[in-house]
Design an enzyme around this catalytic site. Structure first.
Site, short mmCIF file in Angstrom:
data_model
loop_
_atom_site.label_atom_id
_atom_site.label_comp_id
_atom_site.label_asym_id
_atom_site.label_seq_id
_atom_site.Cartn_x
_atom_site.Cartn_y
_atom_site.Cartn_z
N ASN A 98 0.62 -1.04 0.22
CA ASN A 98 -0.43 0.25 0.04
C ASN A 98 0.91 1.51 -0.06
OD1 ASN A 98 -1.79 -1.75 0.43
ND2 ASN A 98 -2.80 -1.37 2.61
N GLU A 486 -19.71 12.36 -6.41
CA GLU A 486 -18.59 11.63 -5.24
C GLU A 486 -20.08 10.05 -6.31
OE1 GLU A 486 -16.89 11.56 -1.55
OE2 GLU A 486 -18.56 11.73 -1.05
N LYS A 602 -11.53 4.36 -0.08
CA LYS A 602 -12.41 4.74 1.51
C LYS A 602 -11.40 5.94 2.62
CE LYS A 602 -16.07 4.72 4.65
NZ LYS A 602 -16.73 6.51 4.46
#
Length: 607
Positions: A98, A486, A602
């Protein structure tokens, strides 16, 4: 954003890794993959798109092995293709990652010059080849990783799996979270506790710069100087049960309807029902001596902070500066002695917000964080944590996290105003009463769901939508526009209503729906004038107001939604609900992926 799961287990790892990835779906991703060791050799399955595609592939081509790593990828370097999906591998190891390796091009050029062949467009593959190069020099896996980490510039959480080592995983973090899970003869690594919840509740979070060596027997954690250190093992509150949608079509709708309950839970944390007063934990500063409040956040959390600016300045008489975190840290603005810095984040892992926090701390500010994950990095690096009790929020577009953030910020503003003597006891009592009634008032707002569904038909046909508000209605207008963008992909803008005549009014015609947020407060008449300017130019006004406001202007609007009459201080919490529902129903009509909209994540753990 991106998710990691690693397992050294006793049984088959692949089903557990898949289950862990499903728990990380809420973070946002565009491809997924798994690697295990089978007879000492790395075996991989990777798929573009949703985890269901990976699960189907694993069903058709099963993966054996009791040790493995898995990943959901949100594309940064390289398109979201199977070839760019993690894990990336060489003949000696596989890695999941990540974050972003900022100097990967230099590393790649160096490694390619030595004859190494890259197969993807990602920055992550440079990690695999760099560590493999160190192994080729005769280093052990531990030595190879320790030598590689200082050469990686940027933010990362990573886990490595090594050929022939069924008893070894190595993880590291710098800027992105990574948790170690402890089992009985089993060990785990994960991006967050939710991914590991079915496997263990004994969790240790790596500190910034830590790296860890996992075997069946446990974990050895090193800090960035390679010294062996211990990190506190705690029992996480994350649930082992998969979060379900219940009878709702989408997580977002479920989470909208959870707001009365979670706001009530949050209020119970900060409101003493017996005394009818706000109760805060011991603050690491004296509110009477605070010289300035500086706040930073991203996205929806930033709009919560904009509302808080109105509250803190008006109720507490304190100057408050607010800026988006991605800009704040680079301004290197002076921060005064006696100041507090306030940071708001749903995940508590937002990279830009965390960097801003560290800058504020370096400037001697007391750090207050409002987060939904008390075990997160932002929480751990704060002087005090004011948790929201929203529970896991799975929908990418924030709903209940936003309104619980507003609830906590309102409670903080009231408490500080009382301590500073800027409101009297009568005003304190009135505000506390208004705040305590918010859950019940939200239930009343939810009764307008059918009406908002019908209004969504008009909005879904639009190419452009405007949201207008004044005072605390302005940040809610910005949030409404963000929600629509969004999840429905319709262009929308939020404006301070008084700014319309300074340019944006040129956009108004009969094809542009205009959502006006106008509770009956001291700015209502001003908003009414701006609304009439819009209607004079053919704009279709959807008017959100209370009984008094609709009595004055409702007949002039194309449509109205009547909200409960409440104290103007708590109005923004209520007015957030209809704009969430309107965006939701519009997106459903447009047929978009409501819970996982394209290109979004998120938890944004990269800059």
């Amino acid at each position: 954003m991106c998710g990691i799961v690693g397992i050294i287990g006793k049984g088959q790892a692949a089903p557990l890794l898949l289950d862990g990835l499903k728990r990380l779906e809420y973070r946002g991703y565009d491809s997924a993959g798994i690697a295990t060791l089978v007879n000492g050799h790395i075996d991989r399955r990777r798929a573009e798109g949703k985890i269901v595609n990976l699960a189907k592939l694993v069903g058709e081509q099963p993966l054996d092995g009791t040790i493995g790593i898995a990943h959901t990828r949100w594309a940064t370097h390289g398109a979201p293709t199977e070839g760019n999906a993690h894990p990336h591998a060489t003949e000696k190891l596989a890695v999941v990652h990540n974050g972003i390796i900022e100097n990967f091009q230099e590393l790649r050029a160096e490694l390619e010059a030595e004859g190494r062949v890259f197969e993807s467009d990602t920055d992550t593959e440079a990690i695999a080849h760099l560590v493999s190069h160190n192994l080729d020099q005769g280093m052990s896996p531990e030595e190879a990783v320790a030598a590689a980490l200082p050469r990686l510039h940027g933010a990362f959480a990573l886990v490595l799996l090594f050929t022939g080592r069924h008893d070894l995983l190595i993880g590291a973090r710098r800027g992105s979270p990574l948790a170690v899970g402890y089992g009985d003869g089993e060990m785990f690594l994960g991006s967050d506790a939710l991914a590991l919840a079915p496997l263990t509740r004994q969790i240790a979070y790596l500190d910034e710069g830590d790296w860890v060596v996992l075997t069946h027997d446990g974990a050895v954690i090193h800090d960035q100087t390679n010294a062996v250190v211990t990190r506190k093992v705690r029992e996480t509150a994350a649930s082992g049960a998969l979060i379900g949608k219940g009878n709702f079509r989408h997580f977002m709708l479920k989470e909208i309807y959870e707001q009365p309950a979670v706001i009530g839970d949050t209020l119970n944390r900060y409101f003493n029902n017996a005394t009818r007063r706000i109760v805060m934990p011991d603050l690491p500063f004296d509110p009477t001596e605070v010289t300035r409040v500086t706040m930073s956040a991203c996205g929806t959390a930033f709009y919560a902070g904009m509302v808080a600016k109105y509250w803190i300045e008006r109720l507490c008489g304190l100057p408050m500066e607010i800026d988006v975190a991605s800009e704040f840290r680079y301004r290197e603005g002076p921060m005064p002695a006696g100041g507090i810095a306030l940071f708001v984040s749903q995940s508590g892992e937002t990279a830009d917000t965390l960097a801003a926090l560290r800058y504020a701390k370096s400037q001697g500010q007391k750090i207050v964080s409002v987060v939904n994950v008390p075990e997160s990095t932002i929480a751990r690096e704060s002087d005090i944590v004011l948790p929201t009790l929203a529970g896991p929020e799975i929908g990418v577009a924030s709903t209940k996290a936003f309104t619980t953030q507003l609830t906590v910020l309102a409670a903080l503003a009231i408490h500080m105003a009382v301590r500073r003597g800027t409101i009297d006891h009568a005003r304190e009592a009135a505000l506390c009463q208004a705040l305590s009634e918010v859950p019940e008032r939200i239930n009343e707002v939810l009764n307008h769901d059918d009406a908002l569904r019908q209004l969504a038909v008009t909005v879904a046909e639009a190419r452009d939508v405007l949201y207008l508000g004044r005072g605390t209605g302005f940040p809610i207008a910005l949030e409404g526009a963000l929600k629509l963008k969004e999840i429905s992909y319709i262009h929308a803008e939020g404006y301070a209503a008084g700014e319309m005549k300074h340019g944006p009014i040129a956009l108004i015609d009969e094809t542009v729906p205009v959502i006006v947020i106008a509770p009956s407060d001291e700015l209502f008449e001003k908003t009414a004038s701006n609304m009439q300017e819009v209607m004079a130019r053919g704009g279709k006004v959807i008017f959100l107001s209370d009984k008094a406001g609709i009595a004055k202007l409702g007949k002039m609007a194309a449509a109205t939604i009547e909200l409960p009459t409440v104290d103007p201080v708590v109005a923004p919490i209520l007015y957030a609900i209809p704009i969430q529902l309107l965006a939701y129903h519009t997106a459903v009509l447009k047929g978009t992926d409501v819970d996982q909209p394209r290109n979004l994540a998120k938890s944004v753990t990269v800059e």
